[in-house]
Scaffold this motif. Structure first.
Motif, PDB file in Angstrom:
ATOM      1  N   ARG A  61       0.860  -1.099   0.022  1.00 56.15           N
ATOM      2  CA  ARG A  61       0.101  -0.030   0.068  1.00 56.15           C
ATOM      3  C   ARG A  61       0.891   1.386   0.028  1.00 56.15           C
ATOM      4  O   ARG A  61       0.403   2.275  -0.016  1.00 56.15           O
ATOM      5  CB  ARG A  61      -0.903  -0.014   1.244  1.00 56.15           C
ATOM      6  CG  ARG A  61      -1.833  -0.914   1.322  1.00 56.15           C
ATOM      7  CD  ARG A  61      -2.644  -0.984   2.811  1.00 56.15           C
ATOM      8  NE  ARG A  61      -3.931  -1.638   2.662  1.00 56.15           N
ATOM      9  CZ  ARG A  61      -4.877  -1.264   2.088  1.00 56.15           C
ATOM     10  NH1 ARG A  61      -5.057  -0.012   1.741  1.00 56.15           N
ATOM     11  NH2 ARG A  61      -5.977  -1.972   2.357  1.00 56.15           N
ATOM     12  N   HIS A  74     -10.583  -1.087   7.447  1.00 55.52           N
ATOM     13  CA  HIS A  74     -11.131  -0.653   6.135  1.00 55.52           C
ATOM     14  C   HIS A  74     -12.421  -0.165   5.886  1.00 55.52           C
ATOM     15  O   HIS A  74     -13.328  -0.688   6.582  1.00 55.52           O
ATOM     16  CB  HIS A  74     -10.716  -1.756   5.219  1.00 55.52           C
ATOM     17  CG  HIS A  74      -9.270  -2.264   4.978  1.00 55.52           C
ATOM     18  ND1 HIS A  74      -8.765  -3.159   5.896  1.00 55.52           N
ATOM     19  CD2 HIS A  74      -8.273  -1.731   4.142  1.00 55.52           C
ATOM     20  CE1 HIS A  74      -7.490  -3.130   5.695  1.00 55.52           C
ATOM     21  NE2 HIS A  74      -7.074  -2.443   4.630  1.00 55.52           N
ATOM     22  N   GLN A  83     -10.260   3.172  -1.012  1.00 52.83           N
ATOM     23  CA  GLN A  83      -9.385   1.882  -0.521  1.00 52.83           C
ATOM     24  C   GLN A  83      -8.472   1.896   0.296  1.00 52.83           C
ATOM     25  O   GLN A  83      -7.589   1.215   0.515  1.00 52.83           O
ATOM     26  CB  GLN A  83      -8.866   1.472  -2.147  1.00 52.83           C
ATOM     27  CG  GLN A  83      -9.593   1.477  -3.097  1.00 52.83           C
ATOM     28  CD  GLN A  83     -10.665   0.178  -3.148  1.00 52.83           C
ATOM     29  OE1 GLN A  83     -10.425  -0.855  -2.621  1.00 52.83           O
ATOM     30  NE2 GLN A  83     -11.916   0.511  -3.469  1.00 52.83           N
ATOM     31  N   CYS A  92      -6.783   2.562   4.394  1.00 51.87           N
ATOM     32  CA  CYS A  92      -6.473   1.607   5.749  1.00 51.87           C
ATOM     33  C   CYS A  92      -6.216   2.654   6.862  1.00 51.87           C
ATOM     34  O   CYS A  92      -5.604   3.564   6.564  1.00 51.87           O
ATOM     35  CB  CYS A  92      -5.495   0.817   5.243  1.00 51.87           C
ATOM     36  SG  CYS A  92      -5.178  -0.294   6.903  1.00 51.87           S
ATOM     37  N   ALA A 121       1.435   6.423  -2.040  1.00 51.04           N
ATOM     38  CA  ALA A 121       0.464   6.437  -0.913  1.00 51.04           C
ATOM     39  C   ALA A 121       0.474   8.033  -0.476  1.00 51.04           C
ATOM     40  O   ALA A 121       1.518   8.674  -0.087  1.00 51.04           O
ATOM     41  CB  ALA A 121       0.652   5.854   0.246  1.00 51.04           C
ATOM     42  N   ASP A 176      -4.586   7.589   1.784  1.00 51.00           N
ATOM     43  CA  ASP A 176      -4.490   5.981   1.506  1.00 51.00           C
ATOM     44  C   ASP A 176      -4.311   5.302   2.983  1.00 51.00           C
ATOM     45  O   ASP A 176      -4.746   4.372   3.013  1.00 51.00           O
ATOM     46  CB  ASP A 176      -3.609   5.711   0.329  1.00 51.00           C
ATOM     47  CG  ASP A 176      -3.722   6.531  -0.803  1.00 51.00           C
ATOM     48  OD1 ASP A 176      -4.875   6.351  -1.488  1.00 51.00           O
ATOM     49  OD2 ASP A 176      -2.875   7.283  -1.284  1.00 51.00           O
ATOM     50  N   LEU A 177      -3.548   5.836   3.598  1.00 50.84           N
ATOM     51  CA  LEU A 177      -3.242   5.240   4.994  1.00 50.84           C
ATOM     52  C   LEU A 177      -3.094   6.455   5.988  1.00 50.84           C
ATOM     53  O   LEU A 177      -2.608   7.481   5.867  1.00 50.84           O
ATOM     54  CB  LEU A 177      -1.728   4.818   4.695  1.00 50.84           C
ATOM     55  CG  LEU A 177      -1.069   4.204   5.972  1.00 50.84           C
ATOM     56  CD1 LEU A 177      -1.750   3.023   6.724  1.00 50.84           C
ATOM     57  CD2 LEU A 177       0.462   3.567   5.763  1.00 50.84           C
TER      58      LEU A 177
END
Length: 186
Positions: free
Chosen positions: A39, A180, A143, A145, A43, A116-117
């Motif tokens: 990931r 998620h 998408q 996390c 990111a 994204d993270l």
């Protein structure tokens, strides 16, 4: 504490004397980023309780495009800015905001920021988990996390309705819980 892997491997992060930040151990960071590696490349990362910045800088070192660090403590934020400058990380890639997550996160959401993270490692005793997860889910890319670090044996509050816990890993006295967006899990 040192960066474990990537372009900044071996570089040292500093904390000011007397800091109450509790950096994630090298072993836990290495295991976490081995899990997250698919990931990381390119990111957009949010390190919401940055402290030393070890988690966010590790993400940058391993190929994240950008990390936004949010840290309440002025001395910690200043030390993190100094580390980023020493590592020659430009503001476009690594920016530190000195402020309270309860003010900063809603402002980021209003500005349309998505990550994204999202890395959450709040002070264990402060009780910020529920509020931090709620504001974080508004900043999460479809998408994306969220990783929450907490004490082993601590029962996290119920996740917001749109999030589901997908994994949990133990590292010594700490636990990493992975969340998620539900509709993306089906």
């Amino acid at each position: 504490m040192r960066i474990i892997s990537g372009s900044l491997k071996g570089r040292q992060l500093q904390l000011p004397k007397g800091s109450e930040a509790r950096p994630t151990s090298d072993r836990a960071r290495e295991a976490l980023f081995n899990i997250l590696q698919p990931r990381i490349l390119g990111a957009q990362v949010l390190d919401l309780f940055a402290g030393s910045g070890a988690l966010g800088v590790e993400a940058l070192s391993r190929g994240a495009a950008r990390c936004l660090f949010v840290e309440l403590d002025k001395a910690n934020a200043r030390a993190l800015r100094e580390s980023l400058a020493r590592f020659d990380i430009q503001k476009e890639r690594g920016m530190v905001i000195n402020g309270d997550f309860r003010r900063v996160a809603p402002q980021l959401a209003r500005e349309g920021e998505r990550f994204d993270l999202i890395l959450l490692d709040p002070p264990y005793e402060a009780g910020y988990y529920s509020e931090a997860m709620t504001v974080s889910c508004r900043l999460l890319a479809p998408q994306g996390c969220i990783v929450v670090e907490h004490q082993r044996g601590y029962k996290l509050p119920e996740a917001p309705d749109n999030l589901t816990m997908t994994d949990q890993r133990q590292y010594g006295k700490n636990t990493m819980s992975f969340y998620h967006v539900k509709e993306n899990m089906e």
